[in-house]
Design a protein around this motif. Structure first.
Motif: not given
Lengths: 216, 444
Positions: A184-185, A177-178, A188, A180-181
Motif C-alpha cells: 500500500w505504501y 497486514h505486513m 500510494n 499489505y502495508n
C-alpha cells in the motif's frame, strides 16, 4: 478501437468481449451515442450495463460493479458511496479525449490499486465477520446457550469475551497486514508521484501553448 | 487485448461463477442473438442518457407497451446480495471460498441450460434489476463529482489537518511557553504558536495521506477528506509541504534553532515512526506519547532557548497524560483495531493496557510534586492539584479493576478536562520571578 482492458477487471474484459461481437456495427453509428461521448466511454457504460444485468447471478459482491454512469458533460472522476464489503469508496475514472501516455499510466495504476484494495478489504472484512460468527457460536455452545436469547434476539458475547477473538484474529492476520502495508505504501507513493508528474506535464503544456500563441 | 475473449473470461471469473457466466455469454451469443440484438437496438432508440436505471426502466415498461416478446414470468426468489445483510456462517463460508482466487478452472461445459431456462434467467434478472431501479437511483445520488470547489477548501483543509487536535497541541505549547521562566515575549510567543500549529497541520495531513484505506474501515475516521475523495493525495501532500516548510522556518529563524529542530523531529516522529508503527507493534503508543510530549517542550525552549529540567518536567507530564487518555479511548475500539490490523495494547495485551494507564495516572501525582522541587511552580501546586490527580487515579484504578467499557469511557472523558485544568493550575502556581522567595530568603 476498444479501450485498453485491465486484466482482472470483470466489467471490462468479459462484457467488452461480448459487446464487441454484438455491436461492432454500432460503434460507427454515432447516432446511438449520446452527445459527444467517445466510443470508448460508450463501450464502457454498455459493458457496465451488460455486466450489471448478469450481476444478480454472481454471488460475490467483489464482482458487483456499480451501475453508475456519470453525466456526459462531466470531465472529472466520480466517487461513490462506501462499498458494503470493503468500506472503500469506488472511483469512476474519467478518460479525457487527449489522454497522454502518462495520464493513462496514472489512471491504470489508480484503477488497479482500487481493485487490489477492494479485493483485500472485502476479503478481510468478510473473513472477520465469518470468524467472529464462528467464535460466538462456539463460545455460546460451550456455555450451553442457544443462538437466540429468551427475548428472541440474537445472542452475543460481551466485549471482554470477544477480546480473545480480537487478539487471535489480529495475530493470525499479522503477516498478511505486513505485506499489505508494504504494498500500500509503495502504491500510494507511486500514485502521488505520477499525479505530480501529470500536473507538471499539464502546466508545461499550458506554458508551451501560451508561448506559441504569443509567438504567433 | 489480443487474447480471445473466452480465455479472458475464464481467467477473470473464477470457479463455477465464471463458468456459468461464460456459458450464458456463449448461449446469449449463439442461441438467441436475435433477441439480444433486438433488445439492444430498441434500447438504443429510446436512449436519452446512459443512466443504467433509465435503460432498465424503459426496457421493462416500453417493451410491454410495444408488445414485444416480454412474457411476464413468475417472480423468482429474490437474488439478494448476501453481503448486504448479516450472513450466517455457513453462507459466509461459501462466499469466502468464492472470493479466493483459484487457478484457471476447468469450465463446466456439461452444464446444459435449455433456451427456456436461459430466457427465464434473463427476465428474472431484468425483473429483479428493474425492482432494483429504486435502489440504483438512490445509490447514484450518492456519487459525487471529484471536483474541488474553492469554497469548500478551507473546511476540507481544516479536517485534513485535524484542526481541533492542532488547537490542543498549540495550547499545550502555549502552556509550556507561559510556564517557562523569564519575561513574556509576545512576538516570540505568537511566532511559536504559529510555527507549531503549521508543523502540526503538516504532520496530521501526512498521517491521513498514509492511512486512507485504514481510515475507511473505522467508524471514527471514515469521514476524513481523503477517504471521501474531497481532495487528492497530491493536494494533501502539497498542503503538508506548504505547512511544514514555513512552520519549521518560522520556528528556526523566528524563534530559535532548537525549537525548529524539535519541530522537525516531531513531524518525523509522528509521520515516519508512529504512523507505520501503529500496524507493526504496540510500541507505537509509547512513541505517540513522546509525540504528544514534545509541543510543551517546544514552548519552553522557545521562551528559554534551552532544554532544562523544567522542559523535561512538562514533557513528562504530557507523556504520562497520554496513557490514561489513549488507553481508555482504545478500549472501546478493539473490534475496529483488530479488523483493521492495528497493533494496540488494548487488543494484544489488555492487562498491560490497563496497568500502564493506572501507572501513569499515579505518575501524574509524582510529577506534580516534582514541579516545585524543580522551581517550576510553588508548593501550592501539588496541594491544589491533588484532588483532580486523585480522581483520575481513582478512575484509572476502576478501569484497571473493572476492565469494561463504562470505566474506560469515564477515564477517557476525565482525561479531557483533567489536562487543561491541570495546566491552568500550574500556570496559576507558577514560580514567580526571583524564585526561592517562598523559602524566605531576603530579596536584594
Amino acid at each position: 478501437m476498444l479501450p485498453e482492458c485491465r486484466a482482472g477487471s470483470p466489467v471490462c474484459t468479459w462484457s467488452l468481449a461480448s459487446l464487441s461481437r454484438l455491436e461492432s456495427r454500432d460503434l460507427n453509428d454515432r447516432q446511438t451515442c449520446t452527445g459527444d461521448r467517445k466510443a470508448e466511454d460508450y463501450m464502457w457504460s454498455r459493458a457496465n450495463q451488460l455486466f450489471c444485468w448478469a450481476s444478480p447471478l454472481l454471488p460475490c459482491c467483489w464482482c458487483q460493479v456499480s451501475r453508475f454512469c456519470p453525466p456526459r458533460k462531466s470531465c472529472y472522476d466520480w466517487i461513490g458511496p462506501p462499498d458494503k464489503c470493503s468500506n472503500l469508496r469506488p472511483v469512476h475514472f474519467y478518460i479525457p479525449e487527449n489522454e497522454s501516455p502518462l495520464e493513462q499510466k496514472l489512471r491504470e495504476l489508480r484503477q488497479e490499486t482500487q481493485e487490489w484494495n477492494q479485493q483485500f478489504w472485502a476479503n478481510q472484512n468478510l473473513t472477520f465477520r465469518k470468524e467472529k460468527e464462528e467464535f460466538i457460536h462456539s463460545r455460546l455452545k460451550a456455555k450451553g446457550l442457544g443462538l437466540r436469547a429468551e427475548s428472541g434476539q440474537k445472542a452475543t458475547l460481551n466485549a471482554e469475551e470477544m477480546a480473545d477473538f480480537y487478539k487471535e484474529f489480529l495475530s493470525k492476520n499479522f503477516q498478511k497486514h505486513m505485506y499489505y502495508n508494504r504494498d500500500w505504501y509503495k502504491r500510494n507513493f507511486a500514485i502521488t508521484y505520477f499525479m505530480g508528474k501529470v500536473a507538471l506535464e499539464k502546466i508545461w503544456n499550458k506554458l508551451r501553448l501560451k508561448q506559441k500563441k504569443t509567438i504567433n | 487485448m489480443a487474447a480471445s475473449p473466452h480465455t479472458l473470461s475464464s481467467r477473470l471469473l473464477t470457479g463455477w461463477v465464471g463458468g456459468c457466466v461464460w456459458y450464458l455469454e456463449r448461449r446469449a451469443m449463439q442461441e438467441s442473438p436475435h433477441k439480444f440484438m433486438h433488445l439492444f437496438r430498441n434500447i438504443n432508440k429510446q436512449w436519452i442518457t446512459f443512466q443504467h436505471f433509465n435503460f432498465l426502466k424503459r426496457m421493462y415498461v416500453t417493451q410491454l407497451n410495444r408488445s414485444l416478446n416480454q412474457q411476464v414470468k413468475p417472480k423468482p426468489e429474490p437474488v439478494t446480495s448476501p453481503f448486504l445483510e448479516k450472513i450466517s456462517s455457513g453462507q459466509a463460508k461459501a462466499e469466502v471460498h468464492e472470493l479466493r482466487p483459484i487457478s484457471p478452472p476447468s469450465l463446466p461445459l456439461s452444464r446444459k441450460a435449455n433456451e427456456k431456462e436461459l430466457i427465464e434467467l434473463e427476465s428474472a434478472s431484468v425483473i429483479e434489476a428493474s425492482i432494483d431501479v429504486g435502489n440504483a437511483t438512490k445509490e447514484e445520488k450518492q456519487w459525487k463529482e471529484m471536483k474541488l470547489h474553492v469554497d469548500d477548501l478551507p473546511g476540507i483543509l481544516a479536517r485534513l489537518s485535524k484542526i481541533k487536535l492542532t488547537a490542543l497541541v498549540v495550547s499545550t505549547t502555549s502552556a509550556g511557553f507561559a510556564l517557562a521562566p523569564g519575561p513574556f515575549d509576545w512576538p516570540c510567543f505568537l511566532l511559536t504558536l504559529l510555527g507549531t500549529g503549521l508543523a502540526s497541520c503538516a504532520a496530521n495531513s501526512i498521517n491521513q495521506f498514509f492511512e486512507v484505506p485504514f481510515d475507511s474501515n473505522m467508524n471514527r475516521t471514515k469521514n476524513r477528506p481523503l477517504v471521501r475523495g474531497q481532495i487528492s493525495p497530491l493536494l494533501a501532500v502539497s498542503f503538508a509541504t506548504c505547512c511544514a516548510l514555513p512552520g519549521v522556518a518560522l520556528l528556526t529563524w523566528g524563534v530559535n534553532p532548537l525549537t525548529g529542530a524539535l519541530g522537525v523531529f516531531n513531524i518525523f516522529l509522528y509521520t515516519c515512526c508512529y504512523t507505520p508503527l501503529k500496524r507493526i507493534s504496540i510500541a507505537n503508543t509509547w512513541v505517540g506519547a513522546v509525540v504528544g510530549a514534545i509541543p510543551p517542550v517546544m514552548g519552553w525552549t522557545a521562551a528559554t532557548g534551552c532544554l532544562d529540567a523544567g522542559a523535561f518536567l512538562l514533557g513528562g507530564i504530557l507523556y504520562s497524560w497520554q496513557f490514561p487518555h489513549f488507553n481508555a479511548l482504545s478500549w472501546g475500539l478493539r473490534e475496529d483495531y483488530s479488523r483493521g490490523g492495528y497493533c494496540m495494547m488494548s487488543v494484544t495485551h489488555p492487562a498491560l493496557c490497563r496497568r500502564v494507564a493506572l501507572r501513569h495516572c499515579l505518575a501524574l501525582i509524582g510529577l506534580s510534586t516534582a514541579a516545585p522541587i524543580l522551581d517550576v511552580t510553588t508548593w501550592t501546586f501539588p496541594v491544589i492539584s491533588l484532588p483532580i490527580n486523585l480522581y483520575i487515579s481513582y478512575l484509572g484504578f476502576r478501569f484497571y479493576r473493572d476492565a469494561d467499557r463504562k470505566s474506560s469511557r469515564k477515564l477517557f472523558f476525565c482525561s479531557l478536562w483533567h489536562l487543561p485544568l491541570f495546566l491552568l493550575l500550574m500556570l496559576t502556581c507558577k514560580q514567580p520571578p526571583g524564585g526561592g522567595s517562598d523559602k524566605g530568603e531576603p530579596q536584594s
